[in-house]
Design a protein around this motif. Structure first.
Motif, PDB file in Angstrom:
ATOM      1  N   LEU A 107       0.837  -1.198   0.000  1.00 17.43           N
ATOM      2  CA  LEU A 107       0.000   0.000   0.000  1.00 17.43           C
ATOM      3  C   LEU A 107       0.876   1.253   0.000  1.00 17.43           C
ATOM      4  O   LEU A 107       0.596   2.220  -0.715  1.00 17.43           O
ATOM      5  CB  LEU A 107      -0.927  -0.004   1.219  1.00 17.43           C
ATOM      6  N   LEU A 108       1.948   1.229   0.775  1.00 17.72           N
ATOM      7  CA  LEU A 108       2.864   2.371   0.807  1.00 17.72           C
ATOM      8  C   LEU A 108       3.500   2.596  -0.562  1.00 17.72           C
ATOM      9  O   LEU A 108       3.743   3.739  -0.967  1.00 17.72           O
ATOM     10  CB  LEU A 108       3.944   2.175   1.869  1.00 17.72           C
ATOM     11  N   MET A 109       3.758   1.505  -1.299  1.00 11.67           N
ATOM     12  CA  MET A 109       4.335   1.638  -2.639  1.00 11.67           C
ATOM     13  C   MET A 109       3.372   2.383  -3.583  1.00 11.67           C
ATOM     14  O   MET A 109       3.804   3.141  -4.436  1.00 11.67           O
ATOM     15  CB  MET A 109       4.681   0.264  -3.212  1.00 11.67           C
ATOM     16  N   VAL A 110       2.081   2.163  -3.419  1.00  8.96           N
ATOM     17  CA  VAL A 110       1.102   2.902  -4.214  1.00  8.96           C
ATOM     18  C   VAL A 110       1.148   4.383  -3.813  1.00  8.96           C
ATOM     19  O   VAL A 110       1.103   5.272  -4.673  1.00  8.96           O
ATOM     20  CB  VAL A 110      -0.316   2.311  -4.048  1.00  8.96           C
ATOM     21  N   MET A 111       1.283   4.659  -2.520  1.00  8.87           N
ATOM     22  CA  MET A 111       1.405   6.045  -2.060  1.00  8.87           C
ATOM     23  C   MET A 111       2.663   6.696  -2.638  1.00  8.87           C
ATOM     24  O   MET A 111       2.647   7.871  -3.017  1.00  8.87           O
ATOM     25  CB  MET A 111       1.429   6.094  -0.529  1.00  8.87           C
ATOM     26  N   VAL A 112       3.749   5.937  -2.712  1.00  7.99           N
ATOM     27  CA  VAL A 112       4.995   6.444  -3.296  1.00  7.99           C
ATOM     28  C   VAL A 112       4.754   6.898  -4.738  1.00  7.99           C
ATOM     29  O   VAL A 112       5.181   7.977  -5.142  1.00  7.99           O
ATOM     30  CB  VAL A 112       6.102   5.360  -3.261  1.00  7.99           C
ATOM     31  N   GLY A 113       4.067   6.054  -5.516  1.00  7.25           N
ATOM     32  CA  GLY A 113       3.803   6.399  -6.907  1.00  7.25           C
ATOM     33  C   GLY A 113       3.037   7.702  -7.037  1.00  7.25           C
ATOM     34  O   GLY A 113       3.359   8.561  -7.865  1.00  7.25           O
ATOM     35  N   TRP A 114       2.025   7.880  -6.208  1.00 12.06           N
ATOM     36  CA  TRP A 114       1.236   9.109  -6.233  1.00 12.06           C
ATOM     37  C   TRP A 114       2.098  10.305  -5.823  1.00 12.06           C
ATOM     38  O   TRP A 114       2.098  11.347  -6.476  1.00 12.06           O
ATOM     39  CB  TRP A 114       0.022   8.974  -5.312  1.00 12.06           C
ATOM     40  N   GLY A 115       2.845  10.150  -4.732  1.00 11.78           N
ATOM     41  CA  GLY A 115       3.701  11.236  -4.261  1.00 11.78           C
ATOM     42  C   GLY A 115       4.779  11.601  -5.268  1.00 11.78           C
ATOM     43  O   GLY A 115       5.083  12.781  -5.476  1.00 11.78           O
ATOM     44  N   SER A 117      11.529   0.809 -11.541  1.00 14.40           N
ATOM     45  CA  SER A 117      10.119   0.782 -11.909  1.00 14.40           C
ATOM     46  C   SER A 117       9.263   1.399 -10.815  1.00 14.40           C
ATOM     47  O   SER A 117       9.774   2.015  -9.879  1.00 14.40           O
ATOM     48  CB  SER A 117       9.683  -0.661 -12.195  1.00 14.40           C
ATOM     49  N   HIS A 118       7.962   1.216 -10.949  1.00 15.19           N
ATOM     50  CA  HIS A 118       6.984   1.702  -9.983  1.00 15.19           C
ATOM     51  C   HIS A 118       5.818   0.720  -9.956  1.00 15.19           C
ATOM     52  O   HIS A 118       5.700  -0.141 -10.828  1.00 15.19           O
ATOM     53  CB  HIS A 118       6.488   3.103 -10.368  1.00 15.19           C
ATOM     54  N   VAL A 119       4.973   0.857  -8.959  1.00 18.34           N
ATOM     55  CA  VAL A 119       3.804  -0.012  -8.836  1.00 18.34           C
ATOM     56  C   VAL A 119       2.816   0.340  -9.942  1.00 18.34           C
ATOM     57  O   VAL A 119       2.606   1.498 -10.267  1.00 18.34           O
ATOM     58  CB  VAL A 119       3.147   0.165  -7.447  1.00 18.34           C
ATOM     59  N   ASP A 120       2.204  -0.681 -10.517  1.00 19.03           N
ATOM     60  CA  ASP A 120       1.209  -0.506 -11.563  1.00 19.03           C
ATOM     61  C   ASP A 120       0.013  -1.370 -11.187  1.00 19.03           C
ATOM     62  O   ASP A 120       0.114  -2.593 -11.169  1.00 19.03           O
ATOM     63  CB  ASP A 120       1.801  -0.954 -12.907  1.00 19.03           C
ATOM     64  N   LEU A 121      -1.110  -0.724 -10.850  1.00 21.38           N
ATOM     65  CA  LEU A 121      -2.294  -1.468 -10.435  1.00 21.38           C
ATOM     66  C   LEU A 121      -2.913  -2.182 -11.626  1.00 21.38           C
ATOM     67  O   LEU A 121      -3.185  -1.576 -12.659  1.00 21.38           O
ATOM     68  CB  LEU A 121      -3.320  -0.532  -9.806  1.00 21.38           C
ATOM     69  N   ARG A 122      -3.131  -3.486 -11.466  1.00 15.55           N
ATOM     70  CA  ARG A 122      -3.713  -4.307 -12.526  1.00 15.55           C
ATOM     71  C   ARG A 122      -4.792  -5.195 -11.937  1.00 15.55           C
ATOM     72  O   ARG A 122      -4.738  -5.586 -10.776  1.00 15.55           O
ATOM     73  CB  ARG A 122      -2.645  -5.190 -13.159  1.00 15.55           C
ATOM     74  N   MET A 127      -6.055  -1.228 -13.694  1.00 17.74           N
ATOM     75  CA  MET A 127      -7.251  -1.087 -12.857  1.00 17.74           C
ATOM     76  C   MET A 127      -7.102   0.168 -12.009  1.00 17.74           C
ATOM     77  O   MET A 127      -6.311   0.204 -11.076  1.00 17.74           O
ATOM     78  CB  MET A 127      -7.423  -2.324 -11.975  1.00 17.74           C
ATOM     79  N   HIS A 128      -7.856   1.191 -12.378  1.00 18.22           N
ATOM     80  CA  HIS A 128      -7.829   2.466 -11.668  1.00 18.22           C
ATOM     81  C   HIS A 128      -9.259   2.855 -11.306  1.00 18.22           C
ATOM     82  O   HIS A 128     -10.214   2.203 -11.744  1.00 18.22           O
ATOM     83  CB  HIS A 128      -7.149   3.533 -12.528  1.00 18.22           C
ATOM     84  N   ALA A 129      -9.409   3.924 -10.570  1.00 18.30           N
ATOM     85  CA  ALA A 129     -10.719   4.317 -10.044  1.00 18.30           C
ATOM     86  C   ALA A 129     -11.781   4.455 -11.131  1.00 18.30           C
ATOM     87  O   ALA A 129     -12.936   4.094 -10.920  1.00 18.30           O
ATOM     88  CB  ALA A 129     -10.594   5.621  -9.256  1.00 18.30           C
ATOM     89  N   GLY A 130     -11.420   4.966 -12.298  1.00 21.53           N
ATOM     90  CA  GLY A 130     -12.398   5.142 -13.368  1.00 21.53           C
ATOM     91  C   GLY A 130     -12.709   3.874 -14.139  1.00 21.53           C
ATOM     92  O   GLY A 130     -13.568   3.866 -15.015  1.00 21.53           O
TER      93      GLY A 130
END
Length: 150
Positions: free
Chosen positions: A91-99, A122-127, A135-138
């Motif tokens: 979860l923190l890795m997703v926060m890192v990507g946003w930050g 690289s970075h986290v990529d939600l799938r 897979m994103h909010a929209g």
């Protein structure tokens, strides 16, 4: 003032916030993840008061995110992530990507992440776990689950 108990809400976001929703907890988890496992290391890195750090560590241990391991004859402990804690680091890795995207500024990200499997930065990529597509909010519809509030 009484703190709201988010853990009783029928919402996975609220329940997660009940575990790590105050600002010090994610930073403590980050430090333990990168190898700072002792109280004095954590306190020096974060600049947090001993009282607050003790309260946060006790909470994270009580929640099953960290575990204590004695390291000398006095009551001194190292803190290690449990399996539950390791998943919180995801979860923190997703926060890192946003930050990194929205807050790093011209200097760029403060830390880069090299993936063990391929050796690339690289970075986290939600799938989607089912089809593998992004897979994103929209990209989703919200449906009531079995634990939904009545």
């Amino acid at each position: 003032m009484q703190r709201t108990n988010f853990g009783e809400m029928a919402c996975s976001i609220a329940r997660t916030l009940d575990v790590i929703g105050e600002p010090w907890s994610p930073l403590i988890l980050r430090d333990v993840w990168v190898g700072m496992s002792r109280f004095d290391q954590l306190q020096a890195d974060l600049g947090i008061s001993r009282k607050v750090l003790t309260e946060r560590l006790n909470h994270l241990v009580d929640q099953g995110v960290l575990e204590r391991h004695p390291y000398d004859n006095r009551p001194r402990y190292e803190y290690r992530l449990t399996a539950k804690g390791v998943e919180l680091v995801d979860l923190l890795m997703v926060m890192v990507g946003w930050g990194d995207k929205w807050l790093a500024g011209e200097a760029g990200p403060p830390v880069l992440y090299r993936h063990h499997a391929c050796g690339e930065i690289s970075h986290v990529d939600l799938r989607c776990a089912h089809c593998g597509e992004p897979m994103h909010a929209g990209d989703i519809d919200l449906l009531p689950g079995p634990g939904a509030a009545a």
